[in-house]
Design a protein around this motif. Structure first.
Motif, PDB file in Angstrom:
ATOM      1  N   ASP A   2       0.839  -1.209   0.000  1.00 11.10           N
ATOM      2  CA  ASP A   2       0.000   0.000   0.000  1.00 11.10           C
ATOM      3  C   ASP A   2       0.871   1.254   0.000  1.00 11.10           C
ATOM      4  O   ASP A   2       0.569   2.232  -0.692  1.00 11.10           O
ATOM      5  CB  ASP A   2      -0.908   0.035   1.241  1.00 11.10           C
ATOM      6  CG  ASP A   2      -1.906  -1.114   1.281  1.00 11.10           C
ATOM      7  OD1 ASP A   2      -2.313  -1.587   0.200  1.00 11.10           O
ATOM      8  OD2 ASP A   2      -2.269  -1.539   2.394  1.00 11.10           O
ATOM      9  N   ARG A  18       2.248   1.964  -3.270  1.00  8.05           N
ATOM     10  CA  ARG A  18       1.170   2.518  -4.103  1.00  8.05           C
ATOM     11  C   ARG A  18       0.929   4.001  -3.770  1.00  8.05           C
ATOM     12  O   ARG A  18       0.614   4.794  -4.646  1.00  8.05           O
ATOM     13  CB  ARG A  18      -0.104   1.698  -3.868  1.00  8.05           C
ATOM     14  CG  ARG A  18      -0.845   1.319  -5.114  1.00  8.05           C
ATOM     15  CD  ARG A  18      -1.978   0.342  -4.822  1.00  8.05           C
ATOM     16  NE  ARG A  18      -1.519  -1.019  -4.879  1.00  8.05           N
ATOM     17  CZ  ARG A  18      -1.479  -1.864  -3.849  1.00  8.05           C
ATOM     18  NH1 ARG A  18      -1.938  -1.539  -2.671  1.00  8.05           N
ATOM     19  NH2 ARG A  18      -1.002  -3.078  -4.009  1.00  8.05           N
ATOM     20  N   GLU A  19       1.086   4.367  -2.501  1.00  6.30           N
ATOM     21  CA  GLU A  19       0.957   5.775  -2.113  1.00  6.30           C
ATOM     22  C   GLU A  19       2.094   6.605  -2.726  1.00  6.30           C
ATOM     23  O   GLU A  19       1.866   7.710  -3.208  1.00  6.30           O
ATOM     24  CB  GLU A  19       0.950   5.938  -0.588  1.00  6.30           C
ATOM     25  CG  GLU A  19      -0.264   5.355   0.116  1.00  6.30           C
ATOM     26  CD  GLU A  19      -1.568   6.095  -0.194  1.00  6.30           C
ATOM     27  OE1 GLU A  19      -1.543   7.144  -0.869  1.00  6.30           O
ATOM     28  OE2 GLU A  19      -2.622   5.602   0.237  1.00  6.30           O
ATOM     29  N   GLU A  39      -2.105  12.318  -0.639  1.00  4.33           N
ATOM     30  CA  GLU A  39      -1.391  11.040  -0.771  1.00  4.33           C
ATOM     31  C   GLU A  39      -0.163  11.021   0.135  1.00  4.33           C
ATOM     32  O   GLU A  39       0.188   9.976   0.680  1.00  4.33           O
ATOM     33  CB  GLU A  39      -0.986  10.771  -2.225  1.00  4.33           C
ATOM     34  CG  GLU A  39      -2.115  10.817  -3.251  1.00  4.33           C
ATOM     35  CD  GLU A  39      -3.189   9.730  -3.107  1.00  4.33           C
ATOM     36  OE1 GLU A  39      -3.182   8.999  -2.112  1.00  4.33           O
ATOM     37  OE2 GLU A  39      -4.034   9.645  -4.014  1.00  4.33           O
ATOM     38  N   HIS A  70      -1.338  10.097   3.450  1.00  8.12           N
ATOM     39  CA  HIS A  70      -1.631   8.654   3.508  1.00  8.12           C
ATOM     40  C   HIS A  70      -0.328   7.867   3.710  1.00  8.12           C
ATOM     41  O   HIS A  70      -0.292   6.928   4.502  1.00  8.12           O
ATOM     42  CB  HIS A  70      -2.304   8.169   2.215  1.00  8.12           C
ATOM     43  CG  HIS A  70      -3.592   8.860   1.910  1.00  8.12           C
ATOM     44  ND1 HIS A  70      -4.214   8.739   0.693  1.00  8.12           N
ATOM     45  CD2 HIS A  70      -4.367   9.670   2.663  1.00  8.12           C
ATOM     46  CE1 HIS A  70      -5.324   9.467   0.710  1.00  8.12           C
ATOM     47  NE2 HIS A  70      -5.438  10.037   1.883  1.00  8.12           N
ATOM     48  N   ASN A 116      -5.224   3.455 -11.035  1.00  9.19           N
ATOM     49  CA  ASN A 116      -4.463   3.306  -9.792  1.00  9.19           C
ATOM     50  C   ASN A 116      -5.360   3.486  -8.575  1.00  9.19           C
ATOM     51  O   ASN A 116      -5.234   2.761  -7.584  1.00  9.19           O
ATOM     52  CB  ASN A 116      -3.308   4.311  -9.731  1.00  9.19           C
ATOM     53  CG  ASN A 116      -2.200   3.977 -10.726  1.00  9.19           C
ATOM     54  OD1 ASN A 116      -2.118   2.853 -11.222  1.00  9.19           O
ATOM     55  ND2 ASN A 116      -1.365   4.952 -11.012  1.00  9.19           N
ATOM     56  N   GLU A 117      -6.252   4.458  -8.637  1.00 16.64           N
ATOM     57  CA  GLU A 117      -7.159   4.680  -7.499  1.00 16.64           C
ATOM     58  C   GLU A 117      -8.087   3.486  -7.314  1.00 16.64           C
ATOM     59  O   GLU A 117      -8.401   3.108  -6.180  1.00 16.64           O
ATOM     60  CB  GLU A 117      -7.991   5.960  -7.702  1.00 16.64           C
ATOM     61  CG  GLU A 117      -7.184   7.254  -7.653  1.00 16.64           C
ATOM     62  CD  GLU A 117      -6.677   7.614  -6.264  1.00 16.64           C
ATOM     63  OE1 GLU A 117      -7.041   6.948  -5.267  1.00 16.64           O
ATOM     64  OE2 GLU A 117      -5.901   8.572  -6.157  1.00 16.64           O
ATOM     65  N   GLU A 130      -7.415   0.392  -7.943  1.00 18.78           N
ATOM     66  CA  GLU A 130      -6.604  -0.649  -7.313  1.00 18.78           C
ATOM     67  C   GLU A 130      -6.397  -0.331  -5.826  1.00 18.78           C
ATOM     68  O   GLU A 130      -6.443  -1.219  -4.971  1.00 18.78           O
ATOM     69  CB  GLU A 130      -5.257  -0.723  -8.054  1.00 18.78           C
ATOM     70  CG  GLU A 130      -4.327  -1.820  -7.626  1.00 18.78           C
ATOM     71  CD  GLU A 130      -4.869  -3.221  -7.920  1.00 18.78           C
ATOM     72  OE1 GLU A 130      -5.807  -3.352  -8.729  1.00 18.78           O
ATOM     73  OE2 GLU A 130      -4.352  -4.175  -7.310  1.00 18.78           O
ATOM     74  N   THR A 131      -6.180   0.942  -5.545  1.00 19.87           N
ATOM     75  CA  THR A 131      -5.968   1.375  -4.164  1.00 19.87           C
ATOM     76  C   THR A 131      -7.222   1.142  -3.314  1.00 19.87           C
ATOM     77  O   THR A 131      -7.145   0.618  -2.206  1.00 19.87           O
ATOM     78  CB  THR A 131      -5.568   2.868  -4.158  1.00 19.87           C
ATOM     79  OG1 THR A 131      -4.306   2.988  -4.817  1.00 19.87           O
ATOM     80  CG2 THR A 131      -5.449   3.427  -2.766  1.00 19.87           C
ATOM     81  N   ASN A 156      -7.721  -2.489  -2.559  1.00 17.93           N
ATOM     82  CA  ASN A 156      -6.803  -2.966  -1.534  1.00 17.93           C
ATOM     83  C   ASN A 156      -7.174  -2.481  -0.142  1.00 17.93           C
ATOM     84  O   ASN A 156      -7.121  -3.239   0.821  1.00 17.93           O
ATOM     85  CB  ASN A 156      -5.373  -2.543  -1.870  1.00 17.93           C
ATOM     86  CG  ASN A 156      -4.695  -3.575  -2.741  1.00 17.93           C
ATOM     87  OD1 ASN A 156      -4.213  -4.595  -2.252  1.00 17.93           O
ATOM     88  ND2 ASN A 156      -4.698  -3.351  -4.049  1.00 17.93           N
ATOM     89  N   TYR A 157      -7.536  -1.212  -0.012  1.00 14.63           N
ATOM     90  CA  TYR A 157      -7.855  -0.700   1.327  1.00 14.63           C
ATOM     91  C   TYR A 157      -9.137  -1.318   1.874  1.00 14.63           C
ATOM     92  O   TYR A 157      -9.275  -1.475   3.083  1.00 14.63           O
ATOM     93  CB  TYR A 157      -7.924   0.835   1.327  1.00 14.63           C
ATOM     94  CG  TYR A 157      -6.551   1.483   1.324  1.00 14.63           C
ATOM     95  CD1 TYR A 157      -5.514   0.940   2.081  1.00 14.63           C
ATOM     96  CD2 TYR A 157      -6.296   2.638   0.603  1.00 14.63           C
ATOM     97  CE1 TYR A 157      -4.253   1.524   2.082  1.00 14.63           C
ATOM     98  CE2 TYR A 157      -5.046   3.226   0.596  1.00 14.63           C
ATOM     99  CZ  TYR A 157      -4.023   2.672   1.338  1.00 14.63           C
ATOM    100  OH  TYR A 157      -2.784   3.247   1.348  1.00 14.63           O
ATOM    101  N   GLU A 164      -9.647   8.297  -0.866  1.00 10.75           N
ATOM    102  CA  GLU A 164      -9.352   7.609  -2.139  1.00 10.75           C
ATOM    103  C   GLU A 164     -10.624   7.535  -2.991  1.00 10.75           C
ATOM    104  O   GLU A 164     -10.570   7.663  -4.214  1.00 10.75           O
ATOM    105  CB  GLU A 164      -8.792   6.205  -1.905  1.00 10.75           C
ATOM    106  CG  GLU A 164      -7.598   6.093  -0.968  1.00 10.75           C
ATOM    107  CD  GLU A 164      -6.313   6.741  -1.472  1.00 10.75           C
ATOM    108  OE1 GLU A 164      -6.357   7.551  -2.405  1.00 10.75           O
ATOM    109  OE2 GLU A 164      -5.250   6.442  -0.890  1.00 10.75           O
TER     110      GLU A 164
END
Ligand SMILES: [Fe+2]
Ligand SMILES: [Fe+2]
Length: 165
Positions: free
Chosen positions: A25, A28-29, A62, A65, A103-104, A106-107, A110-111, A137
């Protein structure tokens, strides 16, 4: 990255595995910080001025985060990652926004998993911190989808995880 041994689909993971996933994560950030820093400056054209200003705000969020996630990794006794996921670039505005949106997505996916995994471990405060990030996000997703003139994608968390990275 080596996938943790137990099914990521399940919410039952060890603290060590949670730290590994949080490091993903974090990478990714970093990716998000870099792409928003660059895209916010290179997006050209009157129709993209609003979104360029929003991307500049995203870049700062970001960073917050990344700080929150690295604090959680440290709390779990692990070293925070120092590398970013790869950042894609394009000369074409819509393509840049498309990369950001992907990308968001995917983020967010994941979160959503991470909140459940934290709760399964009894890490309720950590789950709450990640929920706060998740709210932002999802706002990023909305900003990007709106700029692209699209519906916000309905992203599922796992089991629909992609195997390719
Ligand atoms: Fe973020
Ligand atoms: Fe974001």
């Amino acid at each position: 990255m080596a996938e943790p041994k137990t099914a990521v689909n399940g919410d039952e993971i060890t603290r060590g595995q949670l730290a590994e996933l949080l490091n993903e994560d974090l990478s990714r950030e970093y990716q998000a910080i870099i792409s928003y820093v660059v895209y916010s400056q290179v997006l050209k054209g009157a129709e993209y001025m609003d979104i360029a200003a929003q991307l500049q705000i995203h870049a700062k969020q970001e960073l917050d985060h990344a700080l929150t996630i690295s604090r959680q990794i440290d709390y779990l006794g692990k070293m925070p990652a120092v590398t970013s996921k790869p950042v894609r670039t394009s000369k074409e505005a819509r393509e840049m926004l498309r990369f950001d949106l992907e990308n968001e997505n995917e983020t967010v996916r994941n979160y959503r998993d991470r909140v459940r995994q934290c709760e399964a471990l009894g890490e309720y405060a950590m789950a709450e911190q990640i929920r706060q990030i998740l709210m932002q996000e999802q706002d990023h997703q909305i900003d990007l989808a709106t700029a692209l003139g699209e519906e916000v994608p309905d992203v599922l968390s796992s089991p629909k995880r992609r195997t390719a990275r």
